[in-house]
Design an enzyme around this catalytic site. Structure first.
Site, PDB file in Angstrom:
ATOM      1  N   ASN A   1     -12.433  -2.982   0.278  1.00  0.00           N
ATOM      2  CA  ASN A   1     -11.406  -3.075   1.311  1.00  0.00           C
ATOM      3  C   ASN A   1     -12.030  -2.803   2.664  1.00  0.00           C
ATOM      4  OD1 ASN A   1      -8.679  -2.905   2.571  1.00  0.00           O
ATOM      5  ND2 ASN A   1      -9.323  -0.774   2.881  1.00  0.00           N
ATOM      6  N   GLU A   2     -12.118  -3.809   3.471  1.00  0.00           N
ATOM      7  CA  GLU A   2     -12.653  -3.723   4.843  1.00  0.00           C
ATOM      8  C   GLU A   2     -13.734  -2.650   4.984  1.00  0.00           C
ATOM      9  OE1 GLU A   2      -9.010  -2.988   7.297  1.00  0.00           O
ATOM     10  OE2 GLU A   2      -9.750  -0.939   7.383  1.00  0.00           O
TER      11      GLU A   2
ATOM     12  N   CYS B   1      -6.867   1.409   2.430  1.00  0.00           N
ATOM     13  CA  CYS B   1      -7.626   2.657   2.399  1.00  0.00           C
ATOM     14  C   CYS B   1      -7.320   3.472   1.145  1.00  0.00           C
ATOM     15  CB  CYS B   1      -7.341   3.471   3.657  1.00  0.00           C
ATOM     16  SG  CYS B   1      -8.069   2.701   5.109  1.00  0.00           S
TER      17      CYS B   1
ATOM     18  N   GLU C   1       0.860  -1.194   0.000  1.00  0.00           N
ATOM     19  CA  GLU C   1       0.000   0.000   0.000  1.00  0.00           C
ATOM     20  C   GLU C   1       0.883   1.227   0.000  1.00  0.00           C
ATOM     21  OE1 GLU C   1      -2.951   0.538   3.127  1.00  0.00           O
ATOM     22  OE2 GLU C   1      -3.784   2.148   1.889  1.00  0.00           O
TER      23      GLU C   1
END
Ligand code: AHR
Length: 868
Positions: free
Chosen positions: A597-598, A469, A271
């Site tokens: 994503n989550e 994120c 990331e």
């Protein structure tokens, strides 16, 4: 009213009643109790929903001294996530419903339901715009006539008077327009039991006694859990004060018990966080090379950030009048009236140079006025000493790229770039770039060789990118768009990075795929499910938002185009051709794609995820879509994420958890009960809280269990992977770095050992443990001695991993000849260090087969035996 502040057992539920076989019912007790559910404004109202019970509504007992049953998830981390004035009631459907106010300014109410007050469904945020500026003290009342709930709240209206408002709903999704009502028509049933907390505000409900008992059991069990998850290296001195050296025997089960496990288990998650890409793995040395930085990236940044004017008789401005490309509209205008002035760039906290190494310099220039002449290019120390110099020819009247090579005459950690026009006049400059020639595998626009090699040494089998994120972004407009990241650099569209800096996207999808190819691993791109991060600061009221459904087809098409870009034929498909133009004619062979994503698994999410999933599945049924199960190992997003994946039969689901080392020790059976016939697991982000040897070993213990469950856990990746020292937005990380150093952590060496010594078949085995007196050891001690045996079918090697997280030596008997009949040699790798230190050592040696039969496992160590 009298209050018992500490946890007091429901009278018929004495502490011992926690044993599940103890009878819970006593004939002389009431069937129902009063339950007060409330929040306080302590900690800014961020403590969530608390509960207390009472037999007669007079004397109250807290359920957990500071236990929160649900917390607000509205808004960003830090100042937000507030639960104010909750209103909890039992609805017509038998569920508990909760409404609360999220702050004093937004016209938003938060809403959630639960069947038992323990497990809450994902929250939704109701935007009630039409009256006033905010929504305070909500209440709900069932209107039997209209068969609807009447939700009322207080709001500060435009004239600054507080008014009461009402809106009706049957499902908490669709609401009638809000209208002003007389304040006297509100229920005003909210109570403040000041003796519990001076700021308590909530509602009292009569509930069955069993419900309170369940809550109490749950709170006590959680308390126990938290206590055990708080154990750390320091606890060992007490926990194992009397432990003597151990004797253990590893006994493999019959060969027929062996099972196939995933060959992709060990991978990485890249990331762009903590400067992992720009200023990190991406080898570009010039910061803000395209003058596209802005205050969106960081409040104090602008198009001139990292650049400065040196000398007098010149000006440096930024223009958009006649850009090199519309996607990178800003460029520098450097006007020299007196020769001698230069434009400088500081790089990313300095430019690191190595003596004798060559650097590729390039820039686009255009002569705007004046005759034009050559441009001197220099790399200098902070004191102005010249380390490398070259000259590029005079710019032309239109944008034109110039290139040159600079060779450094000395090492320097923090050099600067200087550009000095040799004549007066006005120049336009853009895409000013400096790359070391030595990039990983020598690729142009490539990666920092030392960092990339450190990653390669992990032997990752897959790489997830471009982020967690970062991929779903801070608000809809910040959702990562892969198409903006391919093609010529000046045509790529950068964006702000929600970790507080800028994404140049010079490290774009082509570079990520190329890196996977260079690492010999499977690419796993992950893109948003049409919703931004639930912690977005500009998600607007309603928080998570979501791409409007009438734009979802176009968004989904972008994802489908990615599959064609990665796998399509270079001659016959549109996106395959585009890939080939980028320099990669051969398809990449993409097999997996992450969606989401989550995320908060809200209705907004579910609608969009299903839309995307069905479209992709219809077109590419063999592509493995990876769904998402929220940011935690339990809770509403975890439950709903799994339910969604199960309903849709999503092949893989991405789980995330960052926990204490002790959590990992106490949850070694986490995957044992997973239903193998449902979605399989990608543990996409996980790490224990810290970089000490103790943390790394707890992760090693957990990895032994992941290997044991690698028939259902197909892939796992520690997170985050990279962080630049001094620029870190997240700790701990796997690999820290500076401009000229790479600093792998203890956790890294554990990941490396498991990556380099993974297998494709798992051999179940029992590890029996006794102390020096031949006595059984405690369960806590057993949790800290772990083993795993795998076979690598390619090489035929058998790999035994042994972890000792105890302060005493363990001598382990290993039946080498049973595991590998005719075994010839054994290579041993030893990772160890002081539990409370970040420093670890890794050594290797060759052992004779006999020596490998009894291994002395020293305290706080991981041993890997590779048996040939
Ligand atoms: O790994 C760091 C962050 O953790 C990721 O961006 C996000 O997915 C998670 O919250």
């Amino acid at each position: 009213m009298k209050i018992t502040k500490t946890l007091r057992a429901v009278p018929f539920l004495a502490a011992s009643v926690l044993a599940l076989n103890t009878p819970l019912a006593f004939a002389n007790q009431p069937d129902s109790l009063y339950l007060y559910t409330y929040a306080t404004i302590q900690n800014g109202g961020r403590n969530g929903l608390h509960a207390a019970w009472s037999a007669e509504g007079k004397e109250w007992s807290l359920l957990g001294s500071n236990f929160s049953f649900v917390k607000s998830d509205y808004g960003t981390w830090g100042g937000q996530k507030r639960m104010l004035t909750p209103f909890v009631w039992k609805g017509q459907d038998g569920l508990f419903h909760a409404l609360w106010s999220v702050n004093e300014k937004d016209a938003v109410l938060a809403y959630a339901t639960s069947k038992d007050l323990i497990l809450w469904k994902p929250q939704s945020y109701i935007t009630l715009k039409s009256v006033g500026t905010n929504c305070l003290a909500p209440e709900a009342n069932w209107n039997a006539k209209s068969n609807q709930y009447e939700v009322t709240w207080l709001s500060v209206a435009a004239d600054k008077d507080t008014v009461a408002c009402m809106s009706s709903t049957s499902d908490f999704h669709a609401f009638t327009p809000a209208k002003v009502i007389p304040r006297t028509s509100r229920l005003e049933s909210r109570r403040s039991i000041a003796s519990l907390d001076a700021t308590a505000s909530g509602t009292i409900t009569k509930v069955p006694r069993e419900l309170v008992q369940n809550l109490q059991r749950y709170v006590l069990a959680k308390d126990d859990q938290y206590r055990s998850y708080a154990q750390n290296f320091q606890s060992d001195a007490t926990l194992f004060a009397n432990l003597t050296p151990l004797q253990a025997t590893l006994t493999p089960s019959s060969p027929s018990s062996q099972k196939k496990i995933s060959s992709l288990l060990m991978g990485i998650f890249f990331e762009d966080i903590s400067r992992a890409a720009d200023g990190g793995l991406y080898a570009e040395l010039i910061q803000n090379r395209d003058f596209e930085y802005s205050s969106k990236d960081r409040r104090e940044w602008n198009a001139q950030t990292a650049w400065a004017l040196k000398g007098t008789g010149a000006t440096f401005t930024v223009s958009e009048a006649s850009p090199l490309h519309v996607n990178t509209p800003h460029y520098a205008v450097f006007t020299v009236e007196t020769p001698g002035a230069s434009l400088t760039n500081v790089g990313f906290e300095g430019i690191a140079l190595k003596k004798g190494e060559k650097y590729n310099f390039s820039l686009f220039t255009q002569q705007l006025s004046g005759k034009g002449g050559k441009l001197k290019v220099r790399l200098v120390t902070p004191e102005g000493e010249v380390l490398a110099t070259t000259t590029v020819s005079a710019p032309s009247a239109t944008w034109n790229q110039q290139k040159a090579i600079l060779t450094a005459n000395a090492d320097c950690a923090n050099a600067k770039l200087e550009l000095e026009p040799q004549t007066v006049g006005s120049l336009a400059l853009d895409m000013i770039s400096l790359f070391p020639q030595k990039t990983f595998k020598g690729r142009a626009n490539g990666l920092r060789a030392d960092l990339a090699q450190t990653i390669a040494d992990l032997h990752p089998r897959f790489m997830r990118f471009p982020g967690g994120c970062v991929t779903h972004g801070n608000g809809i407009d910040n959702i990562y768009r892969w198409k903006n990241t391919i093609g010529p650099l000046q045509e790529r569209k950068g964006d702000f990075n929600l970790w507080g800096y800028h994404q140049s996207v010079g490290l774009g999808f082509q570079e990520y795929f190329d890196f996977c190819e260079d690492l010999g691993c499977e690419p796993l791109p992950v893109l948003a499910a049409g919703v931004p991060c639930q912690n977005s600061s500009d998600g607007g009221a309603g928080q998570q938002g979501g791409i409007p459904m009438d734009q979802m087809e176009a968004y989904t098409q972008d994802l489908i185009d990615l599959i064609e870009w990665a796998n399509g034929d270079a001659k016959t498909t549109k996106w395959g051709k585009i890939r080939a133009q980028g320099g990669h004619a051969k398809p990449y062979g993409l097999k997996m794609l992450g969606i989401g994503n989550e995320d908060l698994i809200s209705d907004v999410f579910k609608e969009r995820f299903e839309y995307i999933y069905m479209r992709i599945h219809a077109k590419y049924p063999d592509l493995k879509v990876v769904g998402t199960a929220g940011p935690f190992w339990e809770g509403s997003d975890y439950e709903e994420g799994w339910a969604t994946a199960t309903d849709l039969k999503v092949p893989l689901i991405d789980e995330h958890y960052y926990e204490s080392p002790s959590w990992f020790l106490h949850n070694q059976d986490y995957y044992d009960q997973y239903d193998r016939s449902k979605s399989h697991v990608y543990l996409g982000e996980w790490a224990s809280h810290g970089n000490n040897v103790y943390n790394a070993l707890a992760e090693a213990v957990y990895l032994c269990n992941l290997e044991r469950n690698a028939d259902v856990v197909e892939m796992a990746s520690y997170a985050p992977l990279l962080a630049k020292e001094g620029q870190s937005s997240w700790n701990p990380d796997l690999i820290y770095f500076t401009n000229n150093e790479v600093k792998p952590t203890a956790n890294y060496f554990v990941q490396m050992l498991f990556g380099q010594h993974s297998g494709t078949k798992y051999q179940p085995a029992a590890l029996s443990i006794q102390d020096a007196n031949g006595k059984n050891v405690s369960d806590e001690a057993k949790l800290r001695l772990a083993s795993s045996i795998v076979r690598d079918e390619k090489t035929g090697d058998v790999i035994v991993k042994l972890v000792n997280m105890l302060p005493v030596v363990a001598a382990v008997d290993i039946p080498v000849q049973v595991l590998q009949p005719g075994a010839k040699s054994v290579k041993s790798y030893l990772f160890t260090g002081a539990g409370d230190s970040r420093k670890s050592t890794l050594s290797e040696e060759k052992l004779s087969v006999e020596a490998a039969m009894k291994i002395e496992l020293q305290p706080y160590s991981l041993r890997v035996l590779r048996i040939k």
